[in-house]
Design a protein around this motif. Structure first.
Motif, PDB file in Angstrom:
ATOM      1  N   GLU A   9      55.864  34.205  45.385  1.00 11.92           N
ATOM      2  CA  GLU A   9      56.771  34.042  44.247  1.00 11.92           C
ATOM      3  C   GLU A   9      56.460  32.836  43.369  1.00 11.92           C
ATOM      4  OE1 GLU A   9      58.743  36.389  43.623  1.00 11.92           O
ATOM      5  OE2 GLU A   9      58.571  37.457  45.538  1.00 11.92           O
ATOM      6  N   SER A  10      55.794  31.834  43.885  1.00 14.58           N
ATOM      7  CA  SER A  10      55.599  30.587  43.142  1.00 14.58           C
ATOM      8  C   SER A  10      54.141  30.389  42.755  1.00 14.58           C
ATOM      9  CB  SER A  10      56.068  29.398  43.986  1.00 14.58           C
ATOM     10  OG  SER A  10      55.730  28.176  43.354  1.00 14.58           O
ATOM     11  N   ARG A  11      53.869  30.428  41.456  1.00 12.38           N
ATOM     12  CA  ARG A  11      52.505  30.170  41.006  1.00 12.38           C
ATOM     13  C   ARG A  11      52.121  28.711  41.247  1.00 12.38           C
ATOM     14  NH1 ARG A  11      49.581  31.505  35.160  1.00 12.38           N
ATOM     15  NH2 ARG A  11      47.634  30.401  35.653  1.00 12.38           N
ATOM     16  N   ARG A  14      50.874  28.502  44.655  1.00 15.57           N
ATOM     17  CA  ARG A  14      49.545  29.123  44.752  1.00 15.57           C
ATOM     18  C   ARG A  14      48.479  28.182  44.189  1.00 15.57           C
ATOM     19  NH1 ARG A  14      52.618  33.720  43.170  1.00 15.57           N
ATOM     20  NH2 ARG A  14      51.954  33.575  40.987  1.00 15.57           N
ATOM     21  N   ASP A  15      48.782  27.566  43.052  1.00 14.19           N
ATOM     22  CA  ASP A  15      47.815  26.648  42.446  1.00 14.19           C
ATOM     23  C   ASP A  15      47.515  25.459  43.354  1.00 14.19           C
ATOM     24  OD1 ASP A  15      47.654  28.241  40.204  1.00 14.19           O
ATOM     25  OD2 ASP A  15      49.067  27.067  39.025  1.00 14.19           O
ATOM     26  N   HIS A  62      48.718  40.612  36.792  1.00 16.05           N
ATOM     27  CA  HIS A  62      48.549  39.161  36.869  1.00 16.05           C
ATOM     28  C   HIS A  62      47.238  38.712  36.210  1.00 16.05           C
ATOM     29  CE1 HIS A  62      51.915  38.861  39.746  1.00 16.05           C
ATOM     30  NE2 HIS A  62      51.424  39.958  40.288  1.00 16.05           N
ATOM     31  N   GLU A  65      46.794  34.886  35.105  1.00 11.54           N
ATOM     32  CA  GLU A  65      46.595  33.956  36.214  1.00 11.54           C
ATOM     33  C   GLU A  65      45.228  34.140  36.857  1.00 11.54           C
ATOM     34  OE1 GLU A  65      48.557  32.911  40.601  1.00 11.54           O
ATOM     35  OE2 GLU A  65      49.695  34.085  39.135  1.00 11.54           O
ATOM     36  N   CYS A  68      42.357  32.676  34.880  1.00  8.07           N
ATOM     37  CA  CYS A  68      42.282  31.221  35.059  1.00  8.07           C
ATOM     38  C   CYS A  68      41.535  30.847  36.335  1.00  8.07           C
ATOM     39  CB  CYS A  68      43.690  30.623  35.082  1.00  8.07           C
ATOM     40  SG  CYS A  68      44.556  30.698  33.498  1.00  8.07           S
ATOM     41  N   ASN A  69      41.450  31.782  37.268  1.00  9.80           N
ATOM     42  CA  ASN A  69      40.792  31.510  38.545  1.00  9.80           C
ATOM     43  C   ASN A  69      39.505  32.316  38.723  1.00  9.80           C
ATOM     44  OD1 ASN A  69      42.530  29.550  39.945  1.00  9.80           O
ATOM     45  ND2 ASN A  69      44.091  31.118  39.702  1.00  9.80           N
ATOM     46  N   ASN A 111      43.339  34.100  45.154  1.00  8.79           N
ATOM     47  CA  ASN A 111      44.519  34.316  44.311  1.00  8.79           C
ATOM     48  C   ASN A 111      45.154  35.680  44.602  1.00  8.79           C
ATOM     49  OD1 ASN A 111      45.059  33.491  40.778  1.00  8.79           O
ATOM     50  ND2 ASN A 111      46.496  34.189  42.315  1.00  8.79           N
ATOM     51  N   LEU A 115      48.974  37.250  46.279  1.00  9.96           N
ATOM     52  CA  LEU A 115      49.811  38.137  45.454  1.00  9.96           C
ATOM     53  C   LEU A 115      49.968  39.531  46.061  1.00  9.96           C
ATOM     54  CD1 LEU A 115      48.293  37.251  41.945  1.00  9.96           C
ATOM     55  CD2 LEU A 115      50.608  36.682  42.715  1.00  9.96           C
TER      56      LEU A 115
END
Length: 240
Positions: A9-11, A14-15, A62, A65, A68-69, A111, A115
């Motif tokens: 639930e929390s990016r 994850r980051d 997603h 996100e 970005c990875n 990533n 998810l």
């Protein structure tokens, strides 16, 4: 240990653990393409033991996100070049005549592991991540006293390798841009040189024109009087 739902639930969460790509190999062997950097959608689906469509749908939901990875999509000449250099050397089979190819780096796959809900492999990766994070927090004072452990050094080395792998595609994409900028700068330099020559010629012409205007207004400059020796006038008087 934080609940698994935190990663789902929390990016931000994850980051915070995105650099721990080494957990992928600790949970299950990850098969990459011959370049040692990328995997295809089929390869990612095989790793998580899910259908290709599950990976495609998650990628669509997603995409920002994942991009970005390290997620990237190849088309046209880039796709043909990559297929020639990598897919032709791989033992895996891929659809022919595709219009595009989606590529995933280790960071992208990690990533996805944070998810993807319906995968036992993804759950194992999340559990391992959370366990490593908890042990890292507890072990910080002890490591500070005894120095870095072999595990921490291995993690740092893996993180550096992952970062360098992600930088490679970026530099490759920047190469054509830098080439175009270099060509434009060269053209600009030639234009500046030509402009300097024109300005110099105009300066000389304006100087000549100013002299012509002065002569029209005041007449030509008088010729300088010849220099005479002081004793020449006395000699003329004696001769007279």
């Amino acid at each position: 240990m934080p609940p698994e739902a935190v990663l789902l639930e929390s990016r931000a969460m994850r980051d915070s653990v995105m650099g721990r790509t080494e957990v992928l190999d600790k949970v299950k062997a990850l098969v990459l393409l011959p370049d040692g950097v990328h995997a295809t959608t089929e390869g990612v689906a095989d790793y998580f033991v899910v259908h290709n469509e599950a990976i495609k749908k998650l990628t669509q939901r997603h995409r920002t996100e994942l991009v970005c990875n390290g997620l990237q999509v190849l088309r046209g000449s880039d796709l043909r070049l990559f297929e020639r250099d990598n897919l032709s050397l791989s033992k895996q089979s891929y659809p022919q005549g595709r219009a595009h190819l989606t590529l995933y780096t280790r960071r992208t796959i990690l990533n996805i592991a944070m998810l993807l809900r319906d995968s036992e492999v993804a759950r194992a990766v999340r559990t391992y991540l959370l366990d490593v994070e908890e042990r890292g927090r507890v072990g910080v004072p002890r490591q500070a006293e005894s120095g870095p452990t072999l595990e921490s050094l291995d993690h740092r080395l893996t993180h550096v390798e992952s970062s360098l792998a992600d930088i490679g595609p970026v530099l490759r994409d920047l190469a054509p841009v830098i080439g175009r900028i270099s060509v434009r700068l060269d053209r600009l330099d030639r234009r500046v040189d030509a402009t300097n020559r024109v300005v110099c010629a105009m300066s000389l012409r304006l100087s000549d024109l100013a002299e012509d205007v002065r002569e029209l207004r005041y007449g030509p400059r008088p010729l300088p009087r010849p220099h005479r020796h002081p004793g020449s006038r006395a000699r003329r008087r004696d001769q007279g």
